[in-house]
Design an enzyme around this catalytic site. Structure first.
Site: not given
Ligand code: S3P
Length: 440
Positions: A27-28, A32, A100, A173, A175, A323, A350, A354
């Site tokens: 997914k990440s 991107r 998110g 984080s 993100q 995760d 999250k 969780r």
């Molecule tokens: C992610 C970073 C993580 C993860 C999320 C995906 C990403 O969050 O929990 O599911 O793709 O950068 P955080 O960076 O807020 O921990």
């Protein structure tokens, strides 16, 4: 481009997991690949793209900003990049559903555009914290506002030009780091991000920027880039998502007689906490066929049943497994002795809280689980039967589905439609592997 989703799962107890499976794309990395492909010069081809609602929402947002994107068709996406200054003002509010990652990463890109935009999401996303990106983006000169308490929707107005800055992240984080690196692409001068002591976060953005020919310097906790350079289109091979594989790692570990191989799984060292934690608990996990795909390490993973023991999770592993804790808690519930997790307060913000949601569901199933402010204590034992709430969180729903392998009776899981955000064919794969699952 819409995904079939089921509201409820009913899983009969027992069974074992066998066979070879390939879980969907990471997914990440999928998010991107759309973002960088859209901002690059030229045509980017993506293979193995996750056709889940979250990454599709990122794809739709870039289409709404004038980027021509073909697919996905069986995981293949073709992006006609518009270049770093080529995005167009969207005619509508950008809706990113449950994601998110879409909201936080997009806010970094949107803060640098010459047009205004509004980002919003579903009920879960609109209560998640956004101050963590709003505050540093403002320091770069952005004009970005949340609604009450800096929660979504986010409203972004154009500014003449962002300025690079040095930012020490208060929370671990990826993100936040990625949001600021993406804003840094458009900014004057250098953007430097220092990751916190509590641990390094996933580095897919840095790796993929390099793959698109954009220079990024990473020295331990310090990541930096110069703004105003260009990205060159490339091919991205998205590995299978270790976070989705985690449910099968746990399922096979807890169910006697299990023996499965998970194929082409991404094992970026900033993501492999779940493997380390399960191995510390005594899991029988072997990695083989090590190779690289799209700048990321990839392996096949064999998992066989093992008798697990409870452990105290080393805090340095927490960001590397952030995760995977819903699945790991199920492993802990089947382990002998005590399992203790601390330093994981991020789990409370999250897709749902969780810690609270897993403790509630485990207690419903008769497990001795005690939530703490930043983690959980679980004394392993028997798993009973009952109806648990996923609170609309995909990973909670999938974790409780796996618990049925060791349950004394059926487990019903409510509110499962968001499984489609990250793992659209979960029910089919789980069934093929040996779970007695009915979805409606
Ligand atoms: C992610 C970073 C993580 C993860 C999320 C995906 C990403 O969050 O929990 O599911 O793709 O950068 P955080 O960076 O807020 O921990």
């Amino acid at each position: 481009m819409s995904v079939i989703s089921y509201k409820k799962f009913c899983v009969k107890p027992g069974g074992k997991l066998t066979g070879r499976l390939r879980v969907p794309g990471d997914k990440s990395i999928s998010h991107r690949s759309i973002m960088l492909g859209a901002l690059a010069d030229g045509v980017t081809r993506i293979r193995g793209f996750l056709e889940g609602e979250d990454s599709l929402n990122t794809l739709r947002a870039f289409q709404a900003m004038g980027v021509q994107i073909e697919g996905p068709v069986e995981g293949e996406v073709i992006i006609h990049g518009v270049g770093i200054d080529g995005l167009k003002e969207p005619l509508e509010v950008l809706y990113v559903g449950n994601s998110g990652t879409s909201m936080r990463l997009l806010s970094g890109i949107l803060a640098a555009q010459s047009f205004s935009s509004i980002l919003t999401g579903d009920e879960s996303l609109t209560v998640r914290p956004m101050k963590r990106v709003i505050a540093p983006l403002k320091q770069m000169g952005a004009n970005i506002q949340g609604s009450q308490d800096d929660k979504p929707p986010l409203s972004i107005q154009p500014v003449p030009r962002l300025k690079g800055m040095t930012y020490e992240m208060p929370v671990a984080s990826a993100q936040v780091k990625s949001c600021l690196l993406l804003a840094g692409l458009f900014a004057e001068g250098e953007t430097v991000i220092i990751e916190p002591q509590s641990g390094l976060t996933r580095d897919h953005t840095e790796r993929m920027l390099t793959g698109f020919g954009y220079e990024v310097a990473s020295q331990g906790a310090r990541i930096s880039l110069q703004g105003r350079r260009r990205l060159t289109a490339t091919t991205v091979d998205v590995p299978a998502d270790l976070s989705s594989a985690a449910f099968f790692l746990v399922g096979a570990s807890i169910a006697p007689g299990s023996d499965i191989v998970l194929e082409h799984v991404g094992v970026n060292p900033t993501r492999t906490g779940v493997l380390d934690i399960l191995k510390l608990m005594g899991a029988d996990i072997t990695l083989f066929n090590q190779r690289k795909a799209g700048g990321e390490p990839v392996v096949d993973i064999r998992v066989r049943h093992a008798n697990l023991q409870g452990i105290t999770v080393p805090e340095r592993l927490v960001p590397l497994a952030i995760d995977e804790f819903p699945a790991i808690f199920v492993a802990a519930a089947c382990a002998s002795g005590k399992f203790v997790l601390t330093g994981a307060e991020e789990l409370r913000v999250k897709e749902t809280d969780r810690i609270a949601a897993m403790a509630e569901g485990l207690k419903t199933l008769g497990v001795d689980a005690k939530p703490t402010s930043d983690g959980m204590k679980i004394r392993g034992g028997k798993i009973g039967s009952g109806t648990v709430a996923s609170h609309g969180d995909h990973r909670i729903a999938m974790a409780f589905t796996m618990a049925s392998l060791r349950a004394s009776g059926p487990i019903k899981v409510n509110d499962c439609s968001n499984v489609a955000t990250s793992f659209p064919n979960f029910v089919e794969l789980a069934h093929t592997a040996g779970l007695n699952i009915n979805a409606s």
